[in-house]
Design a protein around this motif. Structure first.
Motif, PDB file in Angstrom:
ATOM      1  N   MET A   1       0.842  -1.205   0.000  1.00 23.74           N
ATOM      2  CA  MET A   1       0.000   0.000   0.000  1.00 23.74           C
ATOM      3  C   MET A   1       0.870   1.245   0.000  1.00 23.74           C
ATOM      4  N   ILE A   2       1.931   1.212   0.794  1.00 22.84           N
ATOM      5  CA  ILE A   2       2.853   2.347   0.855  1.00 22.84           C
ATOM      6  C   ILE A   2       3.583   2.510  -0.479  1.00 22.84           C
ATOM      7  N   ALA A   3       4.019   1.407  -1.060  1.00 23.55           N
ATOM      8  CA  ALA A   3       4.736   1.469  -2.340  1.00 23.55           C
ATOM      9  C   ALA A   3       3.890   2.124  -3.427  1.00 23.55           C
ATOM     10  N   MET A   4       2.573   1.961  -3.352  1.00 22.81           N
ATOM     11  CA  MET A   4       1.676   2.515  -4.380  1.00 22.81           C
ATOM     12  C   MET A   4       1.081   3.868  -4.004  1.00 22.81           C
ATOM     13  N   TYR A   5       1.501   4.438  -2.883  1.00 24.22           N
ATOM     14  CA  TYR A   5       0.911   5.699  -2.433  1.00 24.22           C
ATOM     15  C   TYR A   5       1.134   6.816  -3.453  1.00 24.22           C
ATOM     16  N   ALA A   6       0.054   7.529  -3.749  1.00 28.74           N
ATOM     17  CA  ALA A   6       0.055   8.695  -4.646  1.00 28.74           C
ATOM     18  C   ALA A   6       0.478   8.344  -6.073  1.00 28.74           C
ATOM     19  N   LEU A   7       0.273   7.100  -6.466  1.00 23.38           N
ATOM     20  CA  LEU A   7       0.547   6.674  -7.835  1.00 23.38           C
ATOM     21  C   LEU A   7      -0.752   6.219  -8.483  1.00 23.38           C
ATOM     22  N   PRO A   8      -0.950   6.565  -9.741  1.00 25.48           N
ATOM     23  CA  PRO A   8      -2.118   6.009 -10.429  1.00 25.48           C
ATOM     24  C   PRO A   8      -1.935   4.502 -10.620  1.00 25.48           C
ATOM     25  N   ALA A   9      -3.015   3.779 -10.602  1.00 22.06           N
ATOM     26  CA  ALA A   9      -2.953   2.307 -10.680  1.00 22.06           C
ATOM     27  C   ALA A   9      -2.851   1.834 -12.123  1.00 22.06           C
ATOM     28  N   THR A  10      -1.791   2.261 -12.795  1.00 14.59           N
ATOM     29  CA  THR A  10      -1.527   1.763 -14.142  1.00 14.59           C
ATOM     30  C   THR A  10      -0.811   0.420 -14.022  1.00 14.59           C
ATOM     31  N   TRP A  11      -0.827  -0.351 -15.078  1.00 15.63           N
ATOM     32  CA  TRP A  11      -0.184  -1.668 -15.014  1.00 15.63           C
ATOM     33  C   TRP A  11       1.305  -1.536 -14.714  1.00 15.63           C
ATOM     34  N   TYR A  12       1.947  -0.498 -15.264  1.00 12.52           N
ATOM     35  CA  TYR A  12       3.388  -0.373 -15.043  1.00 12.52           C
ATOM     36  C   TYR A  12       3.699   0.109 -13.626  1.00 12.52           C
ATOM     37  N   ASN A  13       2.846   0.941 -13.024  1.00 12.28           N
ATOM     38  CA  ASN A  13       3.065   1.321 -11.628  1.00 12.28           C
ATOM     39  C   ASN A  13       2.827   0.132 -10.700  1.00 12.28           C
ATOM     40  N   LEU A  14       1.760  -0.616 -10.950  1.00  9.62           N
ATOM     41  CA  LEU A  14       1.486  -1.807 -10.134  1.00  9.62           C
ATOM     42  C   LEU A  14       2.644  -2.797 -10.220  1.00  9.62           C
ATOM     43  N   LEU A  15       3.157  -3.003 -11.428  1.00 15.73           N
ATOM     44  CA  LEU A  15       4.268  -3.940 -11.629  1.00 15.73           C
ATOM     45  C   LEU A  15       5.567  -3.398 -11.024  1.00 15.73           C
ATOM     46  N   ALA A  16       5.865  -2.132 -11.272  1.00 11.83           N
ATOM     47  CA  ALA A  16       7.099  -1.543 -10.725  1.00 11.83           C
ATOM     48  C   ALA A  16       7.084  -1.580  -9.200  1.00 11.83           C
ATOM     49  N   ALA A  17       5.957  -1.219  -8.600  1.00 10.89           N
ATOM     50  CA  ALA A  17       5.851  -1.249  -7.140  1.00 10.89           C
ATOM     51  C   ALA A  17       5.985  -2.674  -6.623  1.00 10.89           C
ATOM     52  N   PHE A  18       5.391  -3.629  -7.335  1.00  9.77           N
ATOM     53  CA  PHE A  18       5.479  -5.031  -6.925  1.00  9.77           C
ATOM     54  C   PHE A  18       6.926  -5.518  -6.970  1.00  9.77           C
ATOM     55  N   VAL A  19       7.599  -5.300  -8.076  1.00 10.85           N
ATOM     56  CA  VAL A  19       8.978  -5.781  -8.248  1.00 10.85           C
ATOM     57  C   VAL A  19       9.916  -5.085  -7.259  1.00 10.85           C
ATOM     58  N   LEU A  20       9.814  -3.776  -7.156  1.00 11.98           N
ATOM     59  CA  LEU A  20      10.689  -3.048  -6.228  1.00 11.98           C
ATOM     60  C   LEU A  20      10.425  -3.451  -4.784  1.00 11.98           C
ATOM     61  N   PHE A  21       9.154  -3.538  -4.417  1.00  9.07           N
ATOM     62  CA  PHE A  21       8.829  -3.905  -3.044  1.00  9.07           C
ATOM     63  C   PHE A  21       9.347  -5.298  -2.711  1.00  9.07           C
TER      64      PHE A  21
END
Length: 162
Positions: free
Chosen positions: A92-112
């Motif tokens: 949830m923190i990794a995705m804070y203030a980011l639009p839920a695009t596929w690349y943000n969801l994936l980038a946050a997932f991989v980085l987290f």
């Protein structure tokens, strides 16, 4: 953990949350599956105003200390791999203030997942030195912050070069 024990744990609402709605009970990569379980929550939270997302995220982090400690005590093991609420709150923190695009969801997932598994710097310190519910939660919360920072800084860098 036996099927009977895991089934009993899932019947209790606090354990149900701590075990990531059951995702943490999968035999392989429970942290990864716990993070995957966070994606529908994050997608639903996108409909909240930014202050609402922040409130839910902070509540998940704060209550997570109790949730994880309660379940760890019931399981008789500090930070049992099946306890994945920390991954949910961290994502949830990794995705804070980011639009839920596929690349943000994936980038946050991989980085987290990278920060959570590798535990560099402060993340590793939290994992080694903090105990109880705070110890279970802290490294994942910091991993979420680090993931968010990388993504937000990459957007800032992109904006500066374009």
């Amino acid at each position: 953990m036996s099927r009977a024990v895991s089934g009993q744990l899932l019947k209790h609402p606090v354990h149900f949350l701590a075990l990531g709605f059951g995702s943490g009970l999968l035999p392989k990569a429970p942290g990864t599956f716990g993070t995957l379980a966070a994606i529908p929550l994050v997608l639903a939270m996108q409909y909240l105003p930014s202050w609402g997302y922040l409130a839910v995220m902070l509540l998940a982090a704060w209550l997570g200390i109790y949730i994880c400690q309660f379940t760890a005590k019931a399981m008789g093991e500090h930070d049992h791999p099946a306890i994945v609420w920390d991954e949910i709150a961290g994502y949830m923190i990794a995705m804070y203030a980011l639009p839920a695009t596929w690349y943000n969801l994936l980038a946050a997932f991989v980085l987290f997942r990278w920060f959570d598994i590798r535990k560099p710097s402060v993340i590793g310190w939290c994992d080694r030195h903090l105990h109880g519910g705070l110890g279970i939660m802290a490294d994942d919360l910091v991993a979420g912050l680090a993931s968010a920072a990388v993504i937000h800084l990459s957007y800032l860098g992109w904006a500066l070069v374009t």
